[in-house]
Design a protein around this motif. Structure first.
Motif, PDB file in Angstrom:
ATOM      1  N   GLN A 126       0.828  -1.187   0.000  1.00 54.04           N
ATOM      2  CA  GLN A 126       0.000   0.000   0.000  1.00 54.04           C
ATOM      3  C   GLN A 126       0.868   1.244   0.000  1.00 54.04           C
ATOM      4  O   GLN A 126       1.939   1.277   0.592  1.00 54.04           O
ATOM      5  N   ARG A 127       0.363   2.276  -0.700  1.00 48.22           N
ATOM      6  CA  ARG A 127       1.038   3.567  -0.675  1.00 48.22           C
ATOM      7  C   ARG A 127       0.683   4.255   0.627  1.00 48.22           C
ATOM      8  O   ARG A 127      -0.431   4.158   1.115  1.00 48.22           O
ATOM      9  N   SER A 128       1.632   4.972   1.163  1.00 48.77           N
ATOM     10  CA  SER A 128       1.330   5.705   2.397  1.00 48.77           C
ATOM     11  C   SER A 128       0.424   6.880   2.061  1.00 48.77           C
ATOM     12  O   SER A 128       0.430   7.403   0.947  1.00 48.77           O
ATOM     13  N   SER A 129      -0.342   7.305   3.024  1.00 47.12           N
ATOM     14  CA  SER A 129      -1.278   8.403   2.790  1.00 47.12           C
ATOM     15  C   SER A 129      -0.548   9.716   2.504  1.00 47.12           C
ATOM     16  O   SER A 129      -1.068  10.571   1.792  1.00 47.12           O
ATOM     17  N   VAL A 130       0.666   9.858   3.009  1.00 41.62           N
ATOM     18  CA  VAL A 130       1.441  11.079   2.754  1.00 41.62           C
ATOM     19  C   VAL A 130       1.812  11.160   1.276  1.00 41.62           C
ATOM     20  O   VAL A 130       1.623  12.197   0.623  1.00 41.62           O
ATOM     21  N   PHE A 131       2.323  10.055   0.701  1.00 42.44           N
ATOM     22  CA  PHE A 131       2.700  10.065  -0.710  1.00 42.44           C
ATOM     23  C   PHE A 131       1.476  10.188  -1.609  1.00 42.44           C
ATOM     24  O   PHE A 131       1.533  10.833  -2.660  1.00 42.44           O
ATOM     25  N   LEU A 132       0.367   9.599  -1.218  1.00 43.08           N
ATOM     26  CA  LEU A 132      -0.862   9.735  -1.991  1.00 43.08           C
ATOM     27  C   LEU A 132      -1.330  11.185  -1.987  1.00 43.08           C
ATOM     28  O   LEU A 132      -1.727  11.723  -3.028  1.00 43.08           O
ATOM     29  N   ALA A 133      -1.240  11.868  -0.836  1.00 44.65           N
ATOM     30  CA  ALA A 133      -1.638  13.272  -0.748  1.00 44.65           C
ATOM     31  C   ALA A 133      -0.717  14.157  -1.585  1.00 44.65           C
ATOM     32  O   ALA A 133      -1.179  15.077  -2.279  1.00 44.65           O
ATOM     33  N   ASP A 181       1.045  13.233  -4.249  1.00 39.07           N
ATOM     34  CA  ASP A 181       0.765  12.944  -5.649  1.00 39.07           C
ATOM     35  C   ASP A 181      -0.517  13.635  -6.111  1.00 39.07           C
ATOM     36  O   ASP A 181      -0.557  14.253  -7.175  1.00 39.07           O
ATOM     37  N   THR A 182      -1.559  13.554  -5.306  1.00 37.93           N
ATOM     38  CA  THR A 182      -2.832  14.180  -5.651  1.00 37.93           C
ATOM     39  C   THR A 182      -2.699  15.695  -5.717  1.00 37.93           C
ATOM     40  O   THR A 182      -3.214  16.337  -6.635  1.00 37.93           O
ATOM     41  N   THR A 183      -1.982  16.279  -4.766  1.00 38.46           N
ATOM     42  CA  THR A 183      -1.800  17.731  -4.741  1.00 38.46           C
ATOM     43  C   THR A 183      -1.016  18.220  -5.955  1.00 38.46           C
ATOM     44  O   THR A 183      -1.409  19.192  -6.610  1.00 38.46           O
ATOM     45  N   THR A 193      -0.692  16.738  -8.860  1.00 38.55           N
ATOM     46  CA  THR A 193      -1.504  16.556 -10.049  1.00 38.55           C
ATOM     47  C   THR A 193      -2.543  17.668 -10.167  1.00 38.55           C
ATOM     48  O   THR A 193      -2.748  18.228 -11.251  1.00 38.55           O
ATOM     49  N   ALA A 194      -3.204  18.009  -9.067  1.00 35.96           N
ATOM     50  CA  ALA A 194      -4.203  19.083  -9.084  1.00 35.96           C
ATOM     51  C   ALA A 194      -3.562  20.423  -9.440  1.00 35.96           C
ATOM     52  O   ALA A 194      -4.115  21.192 -10.238  1.00 35.96           O
ATOM     53  N   ILE A 195      -2.389  20.709  -8.884  1.00 44.29           N
ATOM     54  CA  ILE A 195      -1.695  21.963  -9.198  1.00 44.29           C
ATOM     55  C   ILE A 195      -1.336  22.010 -10.683  1.00 44.29           C
ATOM     56  O   ILE A 195      -1.481  23.047 -11.338  1.00 44.29           O
ATOM     57  N   GLY A 196      -0.878  20.891 -11.223  1.00 47.63           N
ATOM     58  CA  GLY A 196      -0.549  20.840 -12.650  1.00 47.63           C
ATOM     59  C   GLY A 196      -1.750  21.112 -13.535  1.00 47.63           C
ATOM     60  O   GLY A 196      -1.671  21.886 -14.500  1.00 47.63           O
ATOM     61  N   TRP A 197      -2.890  20.500 -13.223  1.00 51.93           N
ATOM     62  CA  TRP A 197      -4.095  20.722 -14.031  1.00 51.93           C
ATOM     63  C   TRP A 197      -4.594  22.152 -13.878  1.00 51.93           C
ATOM     64  O   TRP A 197      -5.023  22.782 -14.864  1.00 51.93           O
TER      65      TRP A 197
END
Length: 160
Positions: free
Chosen positions: A7-14, A16-18, A20-24
């Protein structure tokens, strides 16, 4: 087949999501500024500014055509999926997957329950296979266990 996942840790998932959102958001901001700038120059500009935009008109026409074709393809795909769901949903009734317990998995791969739990809890596992494909030896980041098999030729396979 045995698939080992971590499982990915919640820190790395956050993170990655952040990112990606900034890029879009950045992409849409820059794209919108460019479109607004072109429209403003075309509506408020003089004839000299319009002549400066003239070389870009074929490119804009081509991009508009690509967008129209892409939107048409997306619409056709959505309509096909809705049609498929509406008329053929009774044909594909997925069967409920039965839960496979650890004892069954361990027996299938000719492992002990301790070896299976070790594989499941380790971050890195190296699996050595005998020539017949059976698991001959396991190395994890915590323990090293030797299987009861008598395989003489071992082939390493890293799984992480």
């Amino acid at each position: 087949m045995m698939i080992i996942t971590t499982q990915r840790s919640s820190v790395f998932l956050a993170i990655d999501t952040t990112l990606t959102a900034i890029g879009w958001i950045g992409f849409f901001y820059l794209f919108t500024r460019g479109v607004v700038g072109v429209v403003e120059a075309a509506t408020t500009g003089s004839a000299q500014q319009l002549s400066a935009l003239e070389p870009y008109i074929p490119t804009v026409t081509t991009l508009a055509t690509y967008l129209l074709v892409g939107a048409t393809n997306a619409l056709i795909l959505v309509l096909w999926a809705r049609h498929h769901d509406l008329f053929f949903k009774d044909l594909y009734v997925p069967k409920a997957l039965s839960h496979i317990d650890d004892a069954t998995i361990a027996d299938h791969f000719q492992l002990t329950l301790n070896q299976l739990r070790e594989i499941q809890t380790s971050r890195v596992t190296v699996i050595y296979h005998a020539t017949d494909g059976a698991i001959a030896h396991l190395e994890t980041d915590q323990l090293q266990m030797q299987s009861a098999l008598n395989g003489s030729l071992l082939a390493p396979m890293k799984v992480a």
